[in-house]
Design a protein around this motif. Structure first.
Motif, PDB file in Angstrom:
ATOM      1  N   LYS A 101       0.832  -1.207   0.000  1.00  0.00           N
ATOM      2  CA  LYS A 101       0.000   0.000   0.000  1.00  0.00           C
ATOM      3  C   LYS A 101       0.865   1.255   0.000  1.00  0.00           C
ATOM      4  O   LYS A 101       0.583   2.228  -0.724  1.00  0.00           O
ATOM      5  N   ALA A 102       1.936   1.256   0.783  1.00  0.00           N
ATOM      6  CA  ALA A 102       2.806   2.428   0.861  1.00  0.00           C
ATOM      7  C   ALA A 102       3.506   2.694  -0.470  1.00  0.00           C
ATOM      8  O   ALA A 102       3.655   3.848  -0.894  1.00  0.00           O
ATOM      9  N   ILE A 103       3.920   1.628  -1.155  1.00  0.00           N
ATOM     10  CA  ILE A 103       4.571   1.809  -2.446  1.00  0.00           C
ATOM     11  C   ILE A 103       3.566   2.293  -3.488  1.00  0.00           C
ATOM     12  O   ILE A 103       3.888   3.118  -4.352  1.00  0.00           O
ATOM     13  N   GLU A 104       2.338   1.789  -3.409  1.00  0.00           N
ATOM     14  CA  GLU A 104       1.288   2.268  -4.310  1.00  0.00           C
ATOM     15  C   GLU A 104       1.020   3.755  -4.079  1.00  0.00           C
ATOM     16  O   GLU A 104       0.802   4.518  -5.022  1.00  0.00           O
ATOM     17  N   GLU A 105       1.046   4.177  -2.816  1.00  0.00           N
ATOM     18  CA  GLU A 105       0.842   5.594  -2.504  1.00  0.00           C
ATOM     19  C   GLU A 105       2.003   6.439  -3.039  1.00  0.00           C
ATOM     20  O   GLU A 105       1.805   7.556  -3.508  1.00  0.00           O
ATOM     21  N   THR A 106       3.202   5.883  -2.971  1.00  0.00           N
ATOM     22  CA  THR A 106       4.374   6.567  -3.537  1.00  0.00           C
ATOM     23  C   THR A 106       4.207   6.734  -5.040  1.00  0.00           C
ATOM     24  O   THR A 106       4.500   7.801  -5.600  1.00  0.00           O
ATOM     25  N   ASN A 107       3.721   5.682  -5.685  1.00  0.00           N
ATOM     26  CA  ASN A 107       3.497   5.753  -7.131  1.00  0.00           C
ATOM     27  C   ASN A 107       2.421   6.777  -7.471  1.00  0.00           C
ATOM     28  O   ASN A 107       2.530   7.499  -8.473  1.00  0.00           O
ATOM     29  N   SER A 108       1.401   6.882  -6.619  1.00  0.00           N
ATOM     30  CA  SER A 108       0.349   7.880  -6.844  1.00  0.00           C
ATOM     31  C   SER A 108       0.915   9.294  -6.748  1.00  0.00           C
ATOM     32  O   SER A 108       0.531  10.179  -7.523  1.00  0.00           O
ATOM     33  N   LEU A 109       1.842   9.499  -5.809  1.00  0.00           N
ATOM     34  CA  LEU A 109       2.492  10.808  -5.690  1.00  0.00           C
ATOM     35  C   LEU A 109       3.299  11.125  -6.947  1.00  0.00           C
ATOM     36  O   LEU A 109       3.334  12.270  -7.401  1.00  0.00           O
ATOM     37  N   ALA A 110       3.944  10.094  -7.509  1.00  0.00           N
ATOM     38  CA  ALA A 110       4.725  10.290  -8.728  1.00  0.00           C
ATOM     39  C   ALA A 110       3.823  10.681  -9.893  1.00  0.00           C
ATOM     40  O   ALA A 110       4.154  11.580 -10.683  1.00  0.00           O
ATOM     41  N   ILE A 111       2.693   9.998 -10.013  1.00  0.00           N
ATOM     42  CA  ILE A 111       1.742  10.299 -11.087  1.00  0.00           C
ATOM     43  C   ILE A 111       1.202  11.718 -10.932  1.00  0.00           C
ATOM     44  O   ILE A 111       1.072  12.466 -11.904  1.00  0.00           O
ATOM     45  N   LEU A 112       0.888  12.091  -9.685  1.00  0.00           N
ATOM     46  CA  LEU A 112       0.381  13.440  -9.421  1.00  0.00           C
ATOM     47  C   LEU A 112       1.427  14.490  -9.773  1.00  0.00           C
ATOM     48  O   LEU A 112       1.104  15.526 -10.371  1.00  0.00           O
ATOM     49  N   ALA A 113       2.693  14.235  -9.411  1.00  0.00           N
ATOM     50  CA  ALA A 113       3.766  15.189  -9.703  1.00  0.00           C
ATOM     51  C   ALA A 113       3.934  15.382 -11.209  1.00  0.00           C
ATOM     52  O   ALA A 113       4.123  16.503 -11.688  1.00  0.00           O
ATOM     53  N   LYS A 114       3.854  14.284 -11.961  1.00  0.00           N
ATOM     54  CA  LYS A 114       3.953  14.390 -13.419  1.00  0.00           C
ATOM     55  C   LYS A 114       2.784  15.181 -13.979  1.00  0.00           C
ATOM     56  O   LYS A 114       2.946  15.988 -14.894  1.00  0.00           O
ATOM     57  N   SER A 115       1.610  14.940 -13.403  1.00  0.00           N
ATOM     58  CA  SER A 115       0.418  15.648 -13.868  1.00  0.00           C
ATOM     59  C   SER A 115       0.548  17.143 -13.609  1.00  0.00           C
ATOM     60  O   SER A 115       0.211  17.963 -14.460  1.00  0.00           O
ATOM     61  N   GLU A 116       1.057  17.502 -12.417  1.00  0.00           N
ATOM     62  CA  GLU A 116       1.224  18.912 -12.077  1.00  0.00           C
ATOM     63  C   GLU A 116       2.235  19.579 -13.007  1.00  0.00           C
ATOM     64  O   GLU A 116       2.045  20.709 -13.453  1.00  0.00           O
ATOM     65  N   ALA A 117       3.344  18.857 -13.286  1.00  0.00           N
ATOM     66  CA  ALA A 117       4.404  19.430 -14.122  1.00  0.00           C
ATOM     67  C   ALA A 117       3.950  19.639 -15.560  1.00  0.00           C
ATOM     68  O   ALA A 117       4.468  20.507 -16.263  1.00  0.00           O
ATOM     69  N   SER A 118       2.974  18.831 -16.003  1.00  0.00           N
ATOM     70  CA  SER A 118       2.523  18.932 -17.390  1.00  0.00           C
ATOM     71  C   SER A 118       1.347  19.890 -17.562  1.00  0.00           C
ATOM     72  O   SER A 118       0.855  20.078 -18.671  1.00  0.00           O
ATOM     73  N   LYS A 119       0.896  20.510 -16.461  1.00  0.00           N
ATOM     74  CA  LYS A 119      -0.193  21.472 -16.575  1.00  0.00           C
ATOM     75  C   LYS A 119       0.256  22.707 -17.355  1.00  0.00           C
ATOM     76  O   LYS A 119       1.436  23.006 -17.452  1.00  0.00           O
ATOM     77  N   ILE A 120      -0.718  23.429 -17.841  1.00  0.00           N
ATOM     78  CA  ILE A 120      -0.450  24.572 -18.712  1.00  0.00           C
ATOM     79  C   ILE A 120       0.159  25.743 -17.940  1.00  0.00           C
ATOM     80  O   ILE A 120      -0.227  26.038 -16.816  1.00  0.00           O
ATOM     81  N   ALA A 121       1.122  26.397 -18.577  1.00  0.00           N
ATOM     82  CA  ALA A 121       1.683  27.643 -18.064  1.00  0.00           C
ATOM     83  C   ALA A 121       1.703  28.649 -19.208  1.00  0.00           C
ATOM     84  O   ALA A 121       2.044  28.302 -20.347  1.00  0.00           O
ATOM     85  N   VAL A 122       1.315  29.863 -18.918  1.00  0.00           N
ATOM     86  CA  VAL A 122       1.331  30.939 -19.917  1.00  0.00           C
ATOM     87  C   VAL A 122       2.198  32.077 -19.382  1.00  0.00           C
ATOM     88  O   VAL A 122       2.100  32.447 -18.220  1.00  0.00           O
ATOM     89  N   CYS A 123       3.056  32.575 -20.243  1.00  0.00           N
ATOM     90  CA  CYS A 123       3.928  33.689 -19.891  1.00  0.00           C
ATOM     91  C   CYS A 123       3.524  34.924 -20.698  1.00  0.00           C
ATOM     92  O   CYS A 123       3.485  34.876 -21.929  1.00  0.00           O
ATOM     93  N   SER A 124       3.204  35.989 -20.001  1.00  0.00           N
ATOM     94  CA  SER A 124       2.875  37.256 -20.670  1.00  0.00           C
ATOM     95  C   SER A 124       4.101  38.163 -20.628  1.00  0.00           C
ATOM     96  O   SER A 124       4.686  38.365 -19.557  1.00  0.00           O
ATOM     97  N   ILE A 125       4.470  38.684 -21.791  1.00  0.00           N
ATOM     98  CA  ILE A 125       5.602  39.610 -21.871  1.00  0.00           C
ATOM     99  C   ILE A 125       5.117  40.914 -22.498  1.00  0.00           C
ATOM    100  O   ILE A 125       4.635  40.927 -23.635  1.00  0.00           O
ATOM    101  N   LEU A 126       5.239  41.982 -21.732  1.00  0.00           N
ATOM    102  CA  LEU A 126       4.830  43.306 -22.212  1.00  0.00           C
ATOM    103  C   LEU A 126       6.080  44.160 -22.435  1.00  0.00           C
ATOM    104  O   LEU A 126       6.821  44.451 -21.493  1.00  0.00           O
ATOM    105  N   LEU A 127       6.330  44.518 -23.697  1.00  0.00           N
ATOM    106  CA  LEU A 127       7.496  45.331 -24.032  1.00  0.00           C
ATOM    107  C   LEU A 127       7.230  46.803 -23.752  1.00  0.00           C
ATOM    108  O   LEU A 127       6.101  47.277 -23.911  1.00  0.00           O
TER     109      LEU A 127
END
Length: 410
Positions: free
Chosen positions: A184-210
């Motif tokens: 169970k603990a290793i499965e929970e560790t794997n769930s954290l890994a999946i969540l971290a990948k999901s967070e890292a792949s979420k959208i980011a937008v950068c606004s640059i105003l000259l």
């Protein structure tokens, strides 16, 4: 595709885990042995690319706190709970409980278990251990009780204590971690890994105003876009929006790449990041953050509408010197420059998977396919990278080789 998890534990724990690791076919375990929990903090430095790190107990997890916080992947540990206490007491029921000595993280767990089974007339001798504990002190606790005739059996949570008591001829057993609790603990560790990948792949937008646009603005914007693998859209005369992922932005912020953007422009610029689960949400957050941005400074608004800033960075962090003995060896054997090794390690930290293709590395390094293949060949020839599979991205043509790094990149 298997999720790769690094496991740090005693030899006994790892040997036991190997007997049922086949029950987790979608998880690949890489093992790192220690003799005492304190060694975990050094082991963390040797971890090869993985999706998460799993510690066999709370002590090694706590000892490696500073090193864990530097990892780009989540970490978790096997918690000592009432199930492990009850299982251990049941397995040693042949010895009267008042003649047992126990060392454990949470002595209250024993009291709780005994209350649950209505057995409070007698209790074992208990010693609480924490990261500041002395191995000799714990060993002495058990030995002195047995020498005084007060106990006949010692139960320990620490493998090194078990070994020491065994050598002293003291009857001792290890605290039992139930198989289901470990799984169970290793499965929970794997769930954290999946969540971290999901967070890292979420959208980011950068606004640059000259502040104003000139002949060099297009080149500067292209360099910014390339540094975070983004696509760019002009939304107004002086306003541009870049679309990428949160993982790419986070690496750019942590490595101080973003700070160098200001040097690319001949006039002041305002920069803001927006995070979100959709392009629309991230874009709106970037626009809101831009309202707070000052010249040559940066603000960030996440999906919880939390505004952070100004985000000032100091310098671009690409190591031109290699001081770590392990990386000195890699550089010496492969003839790769410290700068290239530093970039490869950055790639490993940000890439969404332990596995990658030559194309993935080529895009990140911004070099030719031939140069990328030469780098991978040098690493592969010396065992620092290996082919673990292949992928077919098109119906025709040759499949792409899938690689993994085999040296510590964190």
């Amino acid at each position: 595709m298997q999720s790769r998890i690094a496991v740090l534990g005693s030899t006994n724990f790892i040997d036991r885990l190997k007997h049922f690791e086949h029950e987790m076919p979608f998880i690949r375990l890489d093992y790192y042995h220690y003799n005492t929990p304190k060694e975990a903090k050094e082991l963390v430095k040797n971890i090869k690319p993985c999706a998460a790190v799993f510690f066999s107990g709370s002590l090694p997890y706590l000892y490696a706190k500073k090193e864990r916080e530097l990892l780009p992947v989540p970490s978790y540990y096997l918690k000592q709970d009432s199930t492990s206490v009850a299982t251990t007491l049941l397995a040693t029921c042949h010895t009267p409980i008042h003649q047992v000595s126990m060392d454990l993280i949470e002595p209250k767990l024993v009291e709780s278990v005994l209350q649950d089974i209505n057995q409070t007339a007698a209790v074992p001798f208990l010693m609480q251990i924490d990261p500041a504990f002395s191995l000799e002190e714990v060993v002495s606790f058990h030995i002195s009780l047995q020498n005084a005739g007060k106990t006949k059996l010692a139960i320990t949570s620490v493998h090194a204590v078990y070994e020491s008591l065994m050598q002293s001829g003291i009857p001792v057993v290890r605290m039992i971690d139930p198989k289901n609790s470990i799984l169970k603990a290793i499965e929970e560790t794997n769930s954290l890994a999946i969540l971290a990948k999901s967070e890292a792949s979420k959208i980011a937008v950068c606004s640059i105003l000259l502040d104003q646009e000139d002949s060099s603005s297009a080149t500067s914007l292209n360099k910014v876009t390339d540094s975070i693998d983004a696509s760019i859209v002009k939304v107004d005369d002086l306003l541009y929006m870049l679309f990428t992922t949160q993982g790419k932005v986070q690496l750019a912020l942590e490595s101080n790449v973003v700070n160098s953007w200001f040097d690319l422009f001949s006039t002041p610029v305002r920069i803001a990041f927006g995070y979100g689960t959709t392009v629309l949400e991230a874009s709106e957050n970037a626009k809101d953050a831009l309202k707070h941005a000052t010249k040559n400074n940066i603000y960030l608004m996440n999906q919880e509408k939390q505004l952070t800033g100004p985000l000032l960075q100091n310098e671009t962090k690409i190591d031109l010197r290699t001081n770590d003995p392990r990386l000195v060896l890699v550089a010496k054997e492969t003839k790769l420059s410290p700068a290239n090794l530093s970039k490869i390690m950055q790639f490993s930290r940000i890439h969404h998977s332990v596995e990658f293709t030559a194309h993935d590395l080529e895009v990140f390094l911004k070099v030719s396919r031939r140069t990328t293949e030469r780098i991978l060949k040098k690493l592969s020839d010396h065992g620092y990278a290996s082919i673990v599979g292949e992928e077919m991205t098109y119906q025709q043509g040759r499949p792409r080789a899938v690689y993994e790094f085999n040296f510590p990149t964190y």
